[in-house]
Design a protein around this motif. Structure first.
Motif, PDB file in Angstrom:
ATOM      1  N   ALA A   1       7.053  -4.369   6.963  1.00 15.60           N
ATOM      2  CA  ALA A   1       7.961  -3.240   6.484  1.00 15.60           C
ATOM      3  C   ALA A   1       6.995  -2.051   6.494  1.00 15.60           C
ATOM      4  CB  ALA A   1       8.638  -3.805   5.489  1.00 15.60           C
ATOM      5  N   GLU A   2       7.665  -1.024   6.754  1.00 16.32           N
ATOM      6  CA  GLU A   2       7.084   0.367   6.552  1.00 16.32           C
ATOM      7  C   GLU A   2       8.118   1.321   6.229  1.00 16.32           C
ATOM      8  OE1 GLU A   2       5.592   3.988   9.789  1.00 16.32           O
ATOM      9  OE2 GLU A   2       4.784   1.536  10.381  1.00 16.32           O
ATOM     10  N   ALA A   3       7.683   2.408   5.579  1.00 15.25           N
ATOM     11  CA  ALA A   3       8.679   3.303   5.338  1.00 15.25           C
ATOM     12  C   ALA A   3       7.730   4.612   4.932  1.00 15.25           C
ATOM     13  CB  ALA A   3       9.335   3.205   3.749  1.00 15.25           C
TER      14      ALA A   3
ATOM     15  N   PHE B   1      -9.558  13.115  -1.028  1.00 12.09           N
ATOM     16  CA  PHE B   1      -8.242  12.197  -0.841  1.00 12.09           C
ATOM     17  C   PHE B   1      -8.000  12.122   0.780  1.00 12.09           C
ATOM     18  CE2 PHE B   1      -8.192  14.121  -4.612  1.00 12.09           C
ATOM     19  CZ  PHE B   1      -7.004  13.480  -5.732  1.00 12.09           C
ATOM     20  N   ARG B   2      -8.115  11.147   1.438  1.00 11.92           N
ATOM     21  CA  ARG B   2      -7.891  10.672   2.722  1.00 11.92           C
ATOM     22  C   ARG B   2      -6.674  10.332   3.399  1.00 11.92           C
ATOM     23  NH1 ARG B   2     -12.815   8.966   0.636  1.00 11.92           N
ATOM     24  NH2 ARG B   2     -14.735   9.500   1.825  1.00 11.92           N
ATOM     25  N   ARG B   3      -5.994  11.209   4.335  1.00 13.44           N
ATOM     26  CA  ARG B   3      -4.715  11.025   4.673  1.00 13.44           C
ATOM     27  C   ARG B   3      -4.976   9.967   5.969  1.00 13.44           C
ATOM     28  NH1 ARG B   3      -4.804  16.680   3.688  1.00 13.44           N
ATOM     29  NH2 ARG B   3      -3.423  17.319   2.056  1.00 13.44           N
ATOM     30  N   ARG B   4      -4.080   9.207   6.009  1.00 12.98           N
ATOM     31  CA  ARG B   4      -4.167   8.343   7.268  1.00 12.98           C
ATOM     32  C   ARG B   4      -2.694   7.958   7.931  1.00 12.98           C
ATOM     33  NH1 ARG B   4      -7.937   5.292   3.555  1.00 12.98           N
ATOM     34  NH2 ARG B   4     -10.048   5.769   4.344  1.00 12.98           N
ATOM     35  N   THR B   5      -2.747   7.855   8.996  1.00 12.42           N
ATOM     36  CA  THR B   5      -1.406   7.277   9.712  1.00 12.42           C
ATOM     37  C   THR B   5      -1.022   6.076   9.479  1.00 12.42           C
ATOM     38  OG1 THR B   5      -2.255   6.638  11.755  1.00 12.42           O
ATOM     39  CG2 THR B   5      -1.982   9.015  11.671  1.00 12.42           C
ATOM     40  N   PRO B   6       0.201   5.518   9.283  1.00 11.94           N
ATOM     41  CA  PRO B   6       0.767   4.296   9.201  1.00 11.94           C
ATOM     42  C   PRO B   6      -0.005   3.335  10.291  1.00 11.94           C
ATOM     43  CG  PRO B   6       2.489   5.671   8.503  1.00 11.94           C
ATOM     44  CD  PRO B   6       1.259   6.438   9.134  1.00 11.94           C
TER      45      PRO B   6
ATOM     46  N   LEU C   1       0.856  -1.138  -0.025  1.00 13.47           N
ATOM     47  CA  LEU C   1       0.072   0.027   0.077  1.00 13.47           C
ATOM     48  C   LEU C   1       0.980   1.279  -0.221  1.00 13.47           C
ATOM     49  CD1 LEU C   1      -1.952  -2.311   1.373  1.00 13.47           C
ATOM     50  CD2 LEU C   1      -3.237  -0.193   2.304  1.00 13.47           C
ATOM     51  N   ALA C   2       0.540   2.267  -0.643  1.00 12.99           N
ATOM     52  CA  ALA C   2       0.924   3.688  -0.860  1.00 12.99           C
ATOM     53  C   ALA C   2       0.062   4.362  -0.521  1.00 12.99           C
ATOM     54  CB  ALA C   2       1.826   3.929  -2.001  1.00 12.99           C
TER      55      ALA C   2
ATOM     56  N   PHE D   1       4.350   3.999   2.851  1.00 16.76           N
ATOM     57  CA  PHE D   1       4.404   2.407   1.996  1.00 16.76           C
ATOM     58  C   PHE D   1       4.309   1.601   3.231  1.00 16.76           C
ATOM     59  CE2 PHE D   1       6.743   6.061   0.158  1.00 16.76           C
ATOM     60  CZ  PHE D   1       6.209   6.092  -1.156  1.00 16.76           C
ATOM     61  N   LEU D   2       3.512   0.595   3.034  1.00 10.39           N
ATOM     62  CA  LEU D   2       3.520  -0.695   3.744  1.00 10.39           C
ATOM     63  C   LEU D   2       3.333  -1.905   3.091  1.00 10.39           C
ATOM     64  CD1 LEU D   2       0.340   0.457   6.510  1.00 10.39           C
ATOM     65  CD2 LEU D   2       2.824   0.975   6.697  1.00 10.39           C
ATOM     66  N   LEU D   3       4.232  -2.975   3.649  1.00  4.84           N
ATOM     67  CA  LEU D   3       4.258  -4.060   3.265  1.00  4.84           C
ATOM     68  C   LEU D   3       3.405  -5.256   4.186  1.00  4.84           C
ATOM     69  CD1 LEU D   3       7.724  -4.609   1.416  1.00  4.84           C
ATOM     70  CD2 LEU D   3       5.584  -4.779   0.378  1.00  4.84           C
ATOM     71  N   ALA D   4       2.559  -6.007   3.563  1.00  6.62           N
ATOM     72  CA  ALA D   4       1.930  -6.663   4.766  1.00  6.62           C
ATOM     73  C   ALA D   4       1.586  -8.098   4.403  1.00  6.62           C
ATOM     74  CB  ALA D   4       0.442  -6.217   5.232  1.00  6.62           C
TER      75      ALA D   4
END
Length: 218
Positions: free
Chosen positions: A189-191, A168-173, A145-146, A207-210
């Motif tokens: 993983a998170e960046a 456009f919705r902003r969200r915290t990681p 996800l980005a 950017f999240l990897l799940a």
């Protein structure tokens, strides 16, 4: 769902202009390309090289994943954007579709890429969307996800001189991580890239990897 109709209309109305402005936006983004490369590597490790690129837009990420050896197919709500994707990437597969009902069988893909496409999805619908991601992923399959990091939303009423209604919705990681975890997708993983003051990216980018896990957390 009203947000689906609004999103479709907004991108249909601006598809050509959007493609001209943004199809090559990743050419000079090394972090973003690195995240896509890492995602491709994790997908290959599953043994299933198929990826559903949901909300693919003009197919920029679909093409990058293809070049990395991934069997990527793109889908998007907007027929106009899919038309641009097919014209710009005639060697790849694209179809109109929604991430609320991914057109793939259960446990059929090694990866799901949602590159700035969940940003139009209301919080209340995210669990449904992430459940779809988990459904189509093989056990151990990976989602990327980005999204814009932060809180609140921005309503865009005009783009390229055309009237639109895009939120456009902003969200915290942390928020997105929690929603993914509840759907049985564990972030590993998170960046976060800092905002670029004065540029079009005036908020941090996340950017999240799940990975699909065996059980859903409740």
């Amino acid at each position: 769902m009203d947000f689906l109709d609004a999103t479709r209309r907004g991108y249909d109305a601006t598809a050509r202009e959007y493609a001209d402005a943004f199809h090559h936006h990743l050419d000079d983004k090394p972090l973003e390309r690195a995240m896509l490369g890492a995602f491709a590597g994790y997908v290959q490790a599953t043994g299933n090289h198929r990826v559903a690129d949901v909300g693919c837009g003009t197919g920029a990420t679909t093409a990058i994943l293809h070049d990395l050896g991934i069997d990527a197919a793109g889908s998007d709500l907007s027929p106009g954007m899919i038309g641009q994707a097919k014209a710009l990437n005639p060697h790849l597969r694209f179809a109109v579709g929604s991430m609320t009902a991914v057109d793939s069988p259960d446990a059929s893909v090694g990866g799901v890429c949602a590159w700035y496409s969940t940003i139009h999805v209301p919080d209340a619908v995210l669990p449904e969307v992430f459940a779809e991601f988990r459904r189509v992923l093989v056990p151990g399959g990976v989602a990327l996800l980005a999204f814009q990091a932060g809180e609140g939303s921005r309503l865009l009423t005009e783009a390229f001189g055309v009237e639109v209604d895009l939120e456009f919705r902003r969200r915290t990681p942390a928020f997105v991580t929690g929603a993914l975890d509840s759907a049985g997708l564990a972030v590993f993983a998170e960046a976060v890239r800092a905002a670029e003051p004065g540029g079009i990216e005036s908020t941090p980018q996340a950017f999240l990897l799940a990975r699909r896990v065996a059980a859903v957390t409740r």
